[in-house]
Design an enzyme around this catalytic site. Structure first.
Site, mmCIF file in Angstrom:
data_model
loop_
_atom_site.group_PDB
_atom_site.id
_atom_site.type_symbol
_atom_site.label_atom_id
_atom_site.label_comp_id
_atom_site.label_asym_id
_atom_site.label_seq_id
_atom_site.Cartn_x
_atom_site.Cartn_y
_atom_site.Cartn_z
ATOM 1 N N VAL A 14 59.865 -56.101 1.438
ATOM 2 C CA VAL A 14 60.879 -56.858 1.115
ATOM 3 C C VAL A 14 61.330 -57.558 2.278
ATOM 4 C CG1 VAL A 14 63.301 -56.679 0.225
ATOM 5 C CG2 VAL A 14 61.718 -55.236 -0.860
ATOM 6 N N GLU A 15 61.320 -57.224 3.331
ATOM 7 C CA GLU A 15 61.889 -57.868 4.409
ATOM 8 C C GLU A 15 60.973 -59.081 4.995
ATOM 9 O OE1 GLU A 15 64.567 -57.516 6.049
ATOM 10 O OE2 GLU A 15 65.236 -55.687 5.621
ATOM 11 N N SER A 16 59.834 -58.886 5.075
ATOM 12 C CA SER A 16 58.794 -59.994 5.465
ATOM 13 C C SER A 16 57.702 -60.306 4.602
ATOM 14 C CB SER A 16 58.264 -59.230 6.942
ATOM 15 O OG SER A 16 57.605 -58.212 6.785
ATOM 16 N N VAL A 27 60.235 -51.245 2.574
ATOM 17 C CA VAL A 27 61.335 -52.266 3.387
ATOM 18 C C VAL A 27 60.301 -53.440 4.108
ATOM 19 C CG1 VAL A 27 62.521 -52.143 5.470
ATOM 20 C CG2 VAL A 27 62.792 -50.408 3.849
ATOM 21 N N TYR A 81 69.461 -56.207 -2.494
ATOM 22 C CA TYR A 81 68.643 -55.557 -1.538
ATOM 23 C C TYR A 81 68.049 -54.221 -1.956
ATOM 24 C CZ TYR A 81 66.294 -53.967 2.877
ATOM 25 O OH TYR A 81 65.659 -53.292 3.703
#
Length: 362
Positions: A218-220, A215, A303
Site C-alpha cells: 500500500v505504501e510504495s 504495508v 488507509y
C-alpha cells in the site's frame, strides 16, 4: 521535556525492555511529531521484564487494594509517607510491572479510551474534572479503589460522579490473540517482492510477515526507490527525520523493513489491535491515543481498510487456498483478517465461526 530528555527517556525504556535499537517512529510524520509519538508510546505502559503471563486488570485492582488504609497525602507516592490519587495509581501499576506517568492528567491521556462506565473493566482508570485533577482505579461493580482527599485513606468505594475520561491501560486481547499461530508461522510465497525480508523481520519482532508485506504494497507498491510528495522514502515510506531516529536508511529495503517491523510491533503492543497499529503507522500514535481509536482523518480512514484488504490477500496466499470444504479455525480466521474487503464466498465461510470484528483480534 526537551528533545534530549525525550531521547534519554526513550533509551531508558528500551533498555528496560532489552531492546538495543531505537524504537520505530511514526512513518509519514515529521521527526518532531514522530518523537512525541514515541515518547507517548514509551511512557504509556511498560511490561515488567521476565513476565511470562499477561497482566490482568484484576491484578491491578488487587495491587491497589493492598494499600487500603494508607493515609492520603498530597504529592505522596510511597505508602510509608502517604499516597495521593495519582501516586496510588502509579504505585499499583508499578507493582504489576507497568510504568505510568506521575500526574492524574498525564495518566488520563494514556492507554485507549473507554466510552462509558458501562464498558469499564477492572483496572481501567477513572479520571475526574476538566482539566483532570483526580483519578482512581475501577474495581468493577460500580466501585473504585481511590485515595480520596486529605483526612481520608486509600479505600474501595462506590463510583461517585461521572468520570470525564476512562482509559484502558491493559489491552483486552492477550498476546496469543495478537499474534495467532497461523499468522506468525505462515510463510509468504517467494513471488511476493522482498518476501525474505518480511519473513525475517517479522520473526525478529513478532509481527506478521504478511502485515509487513501489505504495508509495503500500500505504501510504495514494493518500490524501494519511491519518494512521496511529503518526502517519505523507500519501500516502507519512512520520513528522513524518522529514518535518522531509527538509525536506518529508508532507501535500503532491509533497513526499511526492519524499522517498519519495530514500529508496528510497538504499536500493536501499545494499542492491542492491528487496526489501531495501522492507524498509528499512518497518523501517529499520539493521534490514535487522542481520539481513542482510528483518527477521523480521510487518509487514515482509507488507509486501514486498504492495508487490511492487501493483508487478506497475502495471508490467504501464505496459508494456502481456501475452498468450500476448508475448515477455518479461529486462529486461521484471525490470520486472514478478512473484513469489509473480503469476497462474498470467503465472508460466508467466516460467518459461521468467526466472532472477529474484522481485525486480527477477536
Amino acid at each position: 521535556m526537551t528533545v534530549l530528555e525525550a531521547q534519554s527517556r526513550i533509551a531508558e525504556i528500551r533498555s528496560m525492555l532489552g531492546l538495543h535499537r531505537p524504537t520505530a517512529l511514526d512513518a509519514g510524520s515529521s521527526f518532531k511529531d514522530a518523537l512525541r509519538s514515541q515518547v507517548d508510546s514509551a511512557s504509556t505502559a511498560v511490561p515488567a521484564l521476565g513476565r511470562t503471563t499477561p497482566v490482568t486488570g484484576t491484578q491491578v485492582v488487587q495491587a491497589a487494594q493492598r494499600y487500603a488504609g494508607t493515609p492520603y497525602k498530597f504529592g505522596g507516592n510511597t505508602p510509608e509517607s502517604g499516597l495521593d490519587c495519582s501516586g496510588l495509581v502509579q504505585r499499583a501499576y508499578a507493582d504489576v510491572g507497568i510504568k505510568l506517568p506521575r500526574t492524574a492528567a498525564d495518566q488520563a491521556s494514556f492507554g485507549t479510551a473507554v466510552s462509558s462506565l458501562a464498558q469499564a473493566r477492572p483496572g481501567d482508570l477513572l479520571a475526574f474534572g476538566r482539566p483532570v485533577h483526580h483519578i482512581a482505579i475501577y474495581a468493577g461493580d460500580g466501585t473504585m479503589v481511590v485515595a480520596p482527599h486529605t483526612g481520608e485513606v486509600v479505600k474501595t468505594e462506590k463510583v461517585t460522579g461521572t468520570p470525564t475520561a476512562i482509559r484502558r491501560i491493559i489491552p483486552t486481547a492477550t498476546t496469543p490473540a495478537i499474534r495467532p499461530a497461523a499468522l506468525s508461522s505462515a510463510q509468504l510465497p517467494e513471488s511476493v517482492p522482498y518476501a525474505e525480508l518480511f519473513q525475517s523481520a517479522g520473526a525478529r519482532y513478532g509481527v506478521s510477515p504478511a502485515l509487513l508485506a501489505a504495508v509495503a504494497k500500500v505504501e510504495s507498491g514494493y518500490n524501494p526507490n519511491a519518494v512521496s510528495r511529503a518526502g517519505a522514502q523507500g519501500l516502507m515510506q519512512i520520513m528522513p527525520g524518522t529514518a535518522r531516529g531509527l538509525g536506518v536508511n529508508a532507501l535500503d529495503p532491509a533497513q526499511a523493513v526492519d524499522g517498519a517491523a519495530r514500529l508496528l510491533s510497538s504499536h500493536i503492543k501499545q494499542f492491542g489491535s492491528v487496526d489501531l497499529a495501522l492507524a498509528a503507522y499512518n497518523a501517529g500514535g499520539s493521534a490514535v491515543s487522542k481520539y481513542g481509536g482510528i483518527p477521523p482523518f480521510a487518509e487514515t480512514q482509507a488507509y486501514v481498510p486498504k492495508v487490511k484488504a492487501a493483508l487478506a490477500q497475502l495471508s490467504a496466499r501464505a496459508i494456502g487456498p481456501l475452498t468450500e470444504s476448508t475448515t477455518l479455525t479461529p486462529s486461521t480466521l484471525a490470520a486472514l483478517s478478512l473484513g469489509a474487503g473480503a469476497s462474498p464466498s470467503l465472508a460466508s465461510l467466516m460467518s459461521a465461526e468467526s466472532t472477529s470484528d474484522g481485525g486480527l483480534l477477536a
